[in-house]
Design an enzyme around this catalytic site. Structure first.
Site, mmCIF file in Angstrom:
data_model
loop_
_atom_site.group_PDB
_atom_site.id
_atom_site.type_symbol
_atom_site.label_atom_id
_atom_site.label_comp_id
_atom_site.label_asym_id
_atom_site.label_seq_id
_atom_site.Cartn_x
_atom_site.Cartn_y
_atom_site.Cartn_z
ATOM 1 C CE1 TYR A 160 -3.815 2.323 0.359
ATOM 2 C CE2 TYR A 160 -2.697 3.163 2.315
ATOM 3 C CZ TYR A 160 -3.699 3.266 1.369
ATOM 4 O OH TYR A 160 -4.584 4.329 1.420
ATOM 5 C CB THR A 190 -10.866 10.014 6.409
ATOM 6 O OG1 THR A 190 -9.860 10.943 5.983
ATOM 7 C CG2 THR A 190 -12.234 10.658 6.213
#
Length: 333
Positions: A160, A190
């Protein structure tokens, strides 16, 4: 809903046409809502590996909304005029991106390349959703855009982290060599409604464990820090960056600089949920960042954006969402 090549209709004259890859995911679906509500024609692309149809069901019958089930590792099946491309396609939670690390890396790199190729063909502006993970386990805090990071290239998070770093390089090179209009936003932690219950990130872990009466899993000492940005604030920042008149916008951090330890977050969740849950401490995962806090000075100077939703308020909204969903299939034991 569609599975084949999409030809944008000529009846869309005068309306913005936006493509959202990863549009059935947590952030992508909220972005599709906003764009659609703002009058845009929206083409949502998702292979549904981690995105969910439940996130966009309410949009399927809306005029001007099209869903295409498609893997962004393959060229995007769209022809006609496109104004904006938001490349959000990639699993972002550790359990999801580790499940198939090779595909995760391919999604980041080939997905960005295919989005950029589409932008080059159509003259669209492309916004690349990057991540705070490009900074790795940082040596400085807060992290400014000038910090080059401390990333392990061969660890469990590398697929990632390095995939997103490579995607940023592609965005830079397509802008520099091929004249594509680009923006890159480095998204910090988030949270909010529509996150999957098994997302694996700390906010959803704590909320769902507390609602079920399970112990809250704390990795390491719990003194590592995170900065939590509510989804509405995050999308305000993203749309402000996309709206900039510049042909090319350098990478900018978008997140909430409020910094909390994991233990502080656990306390806030347990204060809000009547639960017998206690804390269960586990070994810290390999390469887990010790600090995560954005320097948002650059995006503030460029757009005037600042986050508005405090963590307490955002947690209340997110807990209400998961409490309402507790009896649904996705929250079943």
């Amino acid at each position: 809903m569609a599975n084949e090549s999409s030809q944008v209709s000529s009846s869309t004259e005068g309306r913005k046409i936006a493509v959202v890859t990863g549009g059935a995911g947590f952030l992508g679906s909220h972005l599709c809502d906003r764009l659609s509500e703002g009058g845009a024609v929206v083409i949502c692309i998702d292979n549904l590996d981690t995105g969910r149809m439940a996130n966009i069901l309410h949009l399927l019958d809306r005029p001007g909304f099209t869903f295409i089930e498609h893997d962004v590792c393959d060229p995007l099946p769209i022809t006609g005029r496109i104004d904006e491309i938001y490349n959000f396609a990639c699993p972002a939670s550790p359990p999801k991106y580790r499940a198939d690390p090779i595909h995760t890396l391919r999604t980041s790199v080939l997905g960005a390349m295919n989005a950029l190729d589409l932008a080059e063909r159509t003259g669209a502006v492309v916004l690349q959703a990057s991540t705070s993970e490009v900074y790795g386990d940082p040596d400085i805090s807060p992290q400014p855009e000038t910090y080059r990071g401390a990333v392990n290239t061969v660890g469990p998070r590398s697929c990632y982290d390095e995939g997103k770093r490579a995607a940023e390089t592609l965005v830079h090179d397509y802008a520099d060599r091929r004249g594509v209009s680009t923006r890159t936003v480095r998204i910090f932690n988030t949270y909010g409604p529509r996150m999957a219950w098994d997302d694996g990130r700390v906010v959803t872990n704590f909320i769902c464990q507390a609602l079920r009466g399970e112990d809250l899993t704390v990795y390491g000492s719990g003194r590592q820090t995170r900065s939590f940005c509510y989804v509405d604030d995050l999308l305000d920042g993203i749309q402000a960056v996309m709206a900039l008149p510049d042909h090319v916008v350098p990478p900018v951090n978008v997140g909430n600089p409020g910094e909390f330890t994991i233990l502080e977050l656990a306390d806030k969740v347990l204060e809000r949920i009547d639960s017998p849950s206690r804390l269960r401490f586990c070994d810290l995962p390999v390469d887990d960042p010790r600090q995560r806090r954005p320097d948002i000075g650059l995006v503030g100077r460029l757009t005037g954006w600042q986050p508005k939703v405090p963590l307490d308020e955002g947690l209340d909204r997110t807990i209400a969402y998961f409490a309402d969903a507790l009896d649904r299939v996705e929250l079943a034991r």
